[in-house]
Design a protein around this motif. Structure first.
Motif, PDB file in Angstrom:
ATOM      1  N   VAL A  56      40.753  -0.368 -23.593  1.00 25.20           N
ATOM      2  CA  VAL A  56      39.415   0.080 -23.988  1.00 25.20           C
ATOM      3  C   VAL A  56      39.171   1.472 -23.420  1.00 25.20           C
ATOM      4  O   VAL A  56      39.758   1.860 -22.421  1.00 25.20           O
ATOM      5  CB  VAL A  56      38.302  -0.892 -23.524  1.00 25.20           C
ATOM      6  N   LEU A  59      32.340   1.686 -24.245  1.00 24.77           N
ATOM      7  CA  LEU A  59      31.620   0.413 -24.207  1.00 24.77           C
ATOM      8  C   LEU A  59      31.675  -0.293 -25.554  1.00 24.77           C
ATOM      9  O   LEU A  59      31.701  -1.524 -25.616  1.00 24.77           O
ATOM     10  CB  LEU A  59      30.174   0.633 -23.771  1.00 24.77           C
ATOM     11  N   ALA A  62      34.846  -2.043 -25.564  1.00 26.31           N
ATOM     12  CA  ALA A  62      34.761  -3.131 -24.588  1.00 26.31           C
ATOM     13  C   ALA A  62      33.984  -4.307 -25.159  1.00 26.31           C
ATOM     14  O   ALA A  62      34.360  -5.467 -24.970  1.00 26.31           O
ATOM     15  CB  ALA A  62      34.111  -2.635 -23.295  1.00 26.31           C
ATOM     16  N   ASP A  63      32.908  -4.037 -25.874  1.00 27.01           N
ATOM     17  CA  ASP A  63      32.136  -5.102 -26.525  1.00 27.01           C
ATOM     18  C   ASP A  63      32.995  -5.875 -27.518  1.00 27.01           C
ATOM     19  O   ASP A  63      32.951  -7.105 -27.557  1.00 27.01           O
ATOM     20  CB  ASP A  63      30.921  -4.526 -27.259  1.00 27.01           C
ATOM     21  N   THR A  65      36.102  -6.249 -27.509  1.00 33.27           N
ATOM     22  CA  THR A  65      37.219  -6.882 -26.810  1.00 33.27           C
ATOM     23  C   THR A  65      36.791  -8.127 -26.041  1.00 33.27           C
ATOM     24  O   THR A  65      37.574  -9.049 -25.847  1.00 33.27           O
ATOM     25  CB  THR A  65      37.820  -5.855 -25.833  1.00 33.27           C
ATOM     26  N   ARG A  66      35.554  -8.157 -25.617  1.00 31.10           N
ATOM     27  CA  ARG A  66      35.082  -9.179 -24.687  1.00 31.10           C
ATOM     28  C   ARG A  66      35.318 -10.613 -25.158  1.00 31.10           C
ATOM     29  O   ARG A  66      35.923 -11.416 -24.446  1.00 31.10           O
ATOM     30  CB  ARG A  66      33.603  -8.961 -24.411  1.00 31.10           C
ATOM     31  N   VAL A  81      42.659  -5.445 -18.202  1.00 29.78           N
ATOM     32  CA  VAL A  81      42.111  -4.414 -19.075  1.00 29.78           C
ATOM     33  C   VAL A  81      42.600  -3.059 -18.584  1.00 29.78           C
ATOM     34  O   VAL A  81      42.693  -2.816 -17.389  1.00 29.78           O
ATOM     35  CB  VAL A  81      40.566  -4.453 -19.129  1.00 29.78           C
ATOM     36  N   ILE A  83      41.468   0.696 -18.927  1.00 27.00           N
ATOM     37  CA  ILE A  83      40.411   1.616 -19.347  1.00 27.00           C
ATOM     38  C   ILE A  83      40.997   3.018 -19.236  1.00 27.00           C
ATOM     39  O   ILE A  83      40.875   3.693 -18.227  1.00 27.00           O
ATOM     40  CB  ILE A  83      39.136   1.454 -18.496  1.00 27.00           C
ATOM     41  N   PHE A  90      31.594   2.245 -16.865  1.00 22.79           N
ATOM     42  CA  PHE A  90      31.641   0.829 -17.185  1.00 22.79           C
ATOM     43  C   PHE A  90      31.052   0.047 -16.025  1.00 22.79           C
ATOM     44  O   PHE A  90      31.290   0.372 -14.866  1.00 22.79           O
ATOM     45  CB  PHE A  90      33.084   0.348 -17.375  1.00 22.79           C
ATOM     46  N   TRP A  94      31.104  -5.670 -17.999  1.00 26.80           N
ATOM     47  CA  TRP A  94      31.649  -5.387 -19.325  1.00 26.80           C
ATOM     48  C   TRP A  94      33.073  -5.904 -19.467  1.00 26.80           C
ATOM     49  O   TRP A  94      33.551  -6.117 -20.576  1.00 26.80           O
ATOM     50  CB  TRP A  94      31.616  -3.893 -19.621  1.00 26.80           C
ATOM     51  N   VAL A  95      33.760  -6.054 -18.358  1.00 20.04           N
ATOM     52  CA  VAL A  95      35.154  -6.506 -18.398  1.00 20.04           C
ATOM     53  C   VAL A  95      35.339  -7.692 -17.446  1.00 20.04           C
ATOM     54  O   VAL A  95      36.383  -7.835 -16.819  1.00 20.04           O
ATOM     55  CB  VAL A  95      36.128  -5.350 -18.071  1.00 20.04           C
TER      56      VAL A  95
END
Length: 121
Positions: A56, A59, A62-63, A65-66, A81, A83, A90, A94-95
């Protein structure tokens, strides 16, 4: 490995090889974590030598992917993850599905313009 051009049969061959070589540790990183969801329920015993990761940089990614990565982690897979490049700050929430977090900057020509801010890290 989790691109849409990789067939289910090819993935099964890869995971058969992983199961046959427990002395090695395998790391898989993708920008398409939805493709990992097929692993839910396969195999019955999650191999301890496999780490599944998502890449990611914002954000928004990240959303997206969550949910798939949280689902993969919920059945016992090791998750991480990456980043990279870190293009914005972040929050750990978020992760929160990740057991391991890699942070990084963009490298190469023009990289200075994409270095993460110290407060983000």
């Amino acid at each position: 490995m989790f691109g849409d051009w990789v067939t289910s049969e090819q993935l099964h061959l890869v995971f058969d090889t992983i199961a046959a070589t427990p002395q090695h540790i395998y790391y898989f990183l993708t920008k398409q974590p939805d493709s990992m969801v097929w692993l839910l329920g396969k195999p019955k015993n999650v191999p301890l030598n496999v780490f599944l990761g998502a890449s990611v940089d914002t954000l928004t990614r990240a959303d997206a992917t969550r949910d798939p990565m949280a689902a993969v982690r919920s059945v016992g897979w090791h998750t991480f993850v990456s980043i990279e490049p870190m293009l914005q700050g972040f929050s750990p929430t978020w992760v929160d599905w990740a057991g391991w977090v890699i942070l990084g900057a963009q490298t190469g020509p023009g990289a200075a313009a994409h270095a993460p801010k110290r407060e983000w890290v």
